[in-house]
Design a protein around this motif. Sequence first.
Motif, PDB file in Angstrom:
ATOM      1  N   ASN A   1       0.821  -1.217   0.000  1.00 24.11           N
ATOM      2  CA  ASN A   1       0.000   0.000   0.000  1.00 24.11           C
ATOM      3  C   ASN A   1       0.853   1.264   0.000  1.00 24.11           C
ATOM      4  N   TYR A   2       1.969   1.220  -0.724  1.00 23.90           N
ATOM      5  CA  TYR A   2       2.855   2.380  -0.913  1.00 23.90           C
ATOM      6  C   TYR A   2       3.401   2.921   0.404  1.00 23.90           C
ATOM      7  N   MET A   3       3.821   2.031   1.278  1.00 22.64           N
ATOM      8  CA  MET A   3       4.373   2.477   2.552  1.00 22.64           C
ATOM      9  C   MET A   3       5.873   2.735   2.483  1.00 22.64           C
ATOM     10  N   LEU A   4       6.562   2.197   1.486  1.00 21.35           N
ATOM     11  CA  LEU A   4       7.998   2.429   1.363  1.00 21.35           C
ATOM     12  C   LEU A   4       8.330   3.557   0.399  1.00 21.35           C
ATOM     13  N   SER A   5       7.547   3.699  -0.633  1.00 25.27           N
ATOM     14  CA  SER A   5       7.761   4.792  -1.598  1.00 25.27           C
ATOM     15  C   SER A   5       6.400   5.232  -2.117  1.00 25.27           C
ATOM     16  N   PRO A   6       6.300   6.517  -2.489  1.00 26.72           N
ATOM     17  CA  PRO A   6       4.988   7.030  -2.900  1.00 26.72           C
ATOM     18  C   PRO A   6       4.528   6.419  -4.221  1.00 26.72           C
ATOM     19  N   PRO A   7       3.219   6.433  -4.441  1.00 27.25           N
ATOM     20  CA  PRO A   7       2.687   5.879  -5.689  1.00 27.25           C
ATOM     21  C   PRO A   7       2.991   6.798  -6.858  1.00 27.25           C
ATOM     22  N   PRO A   8       3.109   6.211  -8.051  1.00 26.29           N
ATOM     23  CA  PRO A   8       3.230   7.072  -9.231  1.00 26.29           C
ATOM     24  C   PRO A   8       1.864   7.705  -9.487  1.00 26.29           C
ATOM     25  N   ASN A   9       1.805   9.019  -9.420  1.00 27.90           N
ATOM     26  CA  ASN A   9       0.524   9.680  -9.630  1.00 27.90           C
ATOM     27  C   ASN A   9       0.717  10.919 -10.482  1.00 27.90           C
ATOM     28  N   PRO A  10      -0.340  11.318 -11.162  1.00 32.51           N
ATOM     29  CA  PRO A  10      -0.225  12.499 -12.028  1.00 32.51           C
ATOM     30  C   PRO A  10      -0.017  13.758 -11.198  1.00 32.51           C
ATOM     31  N   GLY A  11       0.973  14.555 -11.572  1.00 33.17           N
ATOM     32  CA  GLY A  11       1.211  15.815 -10.892  1.00 33.17           C
ATOM     33  C   GLY A  11       1.958  15.692  -9.580  1.00 33.17           C
ATOM     34  N   ASP A  12       2.407  14.491  -9.220  1.00 33.73           N
ATOM     35  CA  ASP A  12       3.111  14.271  -7.951  1.00 33.73           C
ATOM     36  C   ASP A  12       2.394  14.915  -6.774  1.00 33.73           C
ATOM     37  N   MET A  13       1.113  14.568  -6.605  1.00 30.02           N
ATOM     38  CA  MET A  13       0.330  15.096  -5.488  1.00 30.02           C
ATOM     39  C   MET A  13       0.922  14.668  -4.160  1.00 30.02           C
ATOM     40  N   VAL A  14       1.452  13.475  -4.098  1.00 30.66           N
ATOM     41  CA  VAL A  14       2.016  12.924  -2.866  1.00 30.66           C
ATOM     42  C   VAL A  14       3.441  12.498  -3.183  1.00 30.66           C
ATOM     43  N   SER A  15       4.416  13.216  -2.616  1.00 30.98           N
ATOM     44  CA  SER A  15       5.812  12.866  -2.886  1.00 30.98           C
ATOM     45  C   SER A  15       6.698  13.441  -1.788  1.00 30.98           C
ATOM     46  N   GLY A  16       7.970  13.157  -1.892  1.00 34.32           N
ATOM     47  CA  GLY A  16       8.925  13.699  -0.936  1.00 34.32           C
ATOM     48  C   GLY A  16       9.073  12.838   0.299  1.00 34.32           C
ATOM     49  N   PRO A  17       9.873  13.317   1.246  1.00 38.32           N
ATOM     50  CA  PRO A  17      10.146  12.510   2.444  1.00 38.32           C
ATOM     51  C   PRO A  17       8.934  12.343   3.363  1.00 38.32           C
ATOM     52  N   ASN A  18       7.954  13.218   3.258  1.00 41.41           N
ATOM     53  CA  ASN A  18       6.767  13.141   4.117  1.00 41.41           C
ATOM     54  C   ASN A  18       5.544  12.626   3.361  1.00 41.41           C
ATOM     55  N   PHE A  19       5.760  11.740   2.390  1.00 37.50           N
ATOM     56  CA  PHE A  19       4.638  11.293   1.565  1.00 37.50           C
ATOM     57  C   PHE A  19       3.601  10.521   2.367  1.00 37.50           C
ATOM     58  N   ARG A  20       4.005   9.812   3.442  1.00 35.82           N
ATOM     59  CA  ARG A  20       3.017   9.073   4.251  1.00 35.82           C
ATOM     60  C   ARG A  20       2.079  10.045   4.961  1.00 35.82           C
ATOM     61  N   LEU A  21       2.626  11.123   5.499  1.00 39.57           N
ATOM     62  CA  LEU A  21       1.803  12.144   6.148  1.00 39.57           C
ATOM     63  C   LEU A  21       0.884  12.814   5.128  1.00 39.57           C
ATOM     64  N   GLN A  22       1.414  13.113   3.949  1.00 41.86           N
ATOM     65  CA  GLN A  22       0.597  13.707   2.884  1.00 41.86           C
ATOM     66  C   GLN A  22      -0.513  12.754   2.464  1.00 41.86           C
ATOM     67  N   SER A  23      -0.200  11.474   2.368  1.00 40.97           N
ATOM     68  CA  SER A  23      -1.215  10.472   2.011  1.00 40.97           C
ATOM     69  C   SER A  23      -2.303  10.407   3.071  1.00 40.97           C
ATOM     70  N   THR A  24      -1.898  10.475   4.334  1.00 44.45           N
ATOM     71  CA  THR A  24      -2.872  10.430   5.425  1.00 44.45           C
ATOM     72  C   THR A  24      -3.807  11.631   5.365  1.00 44.45           C
ATOM     73  N   VAL A  25      -3.259  12.811   5.109  1.00 46.17           N
ATOM     74  CA  VAL A  25      -4.088  14.019   4.993  1.00 46.17           C
ATOM     75  C   VAL A  25      -5.021  13.907   3.791  1.00 46.17           C
ATOM     76  N   CYS A  26      -4.495  13.434   2.661  1.00 46.00           N
ATOM     77  CA  CYS A  26      -5.338  13.278   1.458  1.00 46.00           C
ATOM     78  C   CYS A  26      -6.463  12.272   1.698  1.00 46.00           C
ATOM     79  N   CYS A  27      -6.149  11.154   2.336  1.00 48.29           N
ATOM     80  CA  CYS A  27      -7.179  10.153   2.604  1.00 48.29           C
ATOM     81  C   CYS A  27      -8.196  10.654   3.620  1.00 48.29           C
ATOM     82  N   SER A  28      -7.741  11.387   4.628  1.00 46.67           N
ATOM     83  CA  SER A  28      -8.677  11.961   5.596  1.00 46.67           C
ATOM     84  C   SER A  28      -9.628  12.933   4.913  1.00 46.67           C
ATOM     85  N   ALA A  29      -9.102  13.740   4.008  1.00 48.76           N
ATOM     86  CA  ALA A  29      -9.954  14.668   3.246  1.00 48.76           C
ATOM     87  C   ALA A  29     -10.924  13.894   2.355  1.00 48.76           C
TER      88      ALA A  29
END
Length: 140
Positions: free
Chosen positions: A87-115
Amino acid sequence: VAVAPPDTSDLTMFMEVPFFFFMHYALLFYPVYLMKGGQMSVLPLKGSKDGLVVNFMKWWMLACAYFALFYFGVAVPLSLKYGINLNYMLSPPPNPGDMVSGPNFRLQSTVCCSAAFFFVQFLATVAEVFGKSVDKKKGD
């Protein structure tokens, strides 16, 4: 979330891509089916002292807590132990526009999923309130 920008690059087995889409669309349509049939409701229970907003926020926070518990308590340790990108816990998913990337991608994913949880629950609540008001008008 997986239906919007699906990553099917690693799906190689026979019928794996159709199964992926079937399962993800079932996750969307099964709750709608249950709500339409009256087996499930996102509104407060009869006799509950909670209002609509309090009930909404309680269920949204519970969904976010379960999500965080599973992903950070189960998926991350399993990903680290076995070295698979569960579930992309080691590296971020390939996505258009790099919505979720960088060293804090898990936190960004959590915020995106919460939204996304908030938005979907909001749509379900509005749909159920609207459906009940239409049914009430039909009964009058």
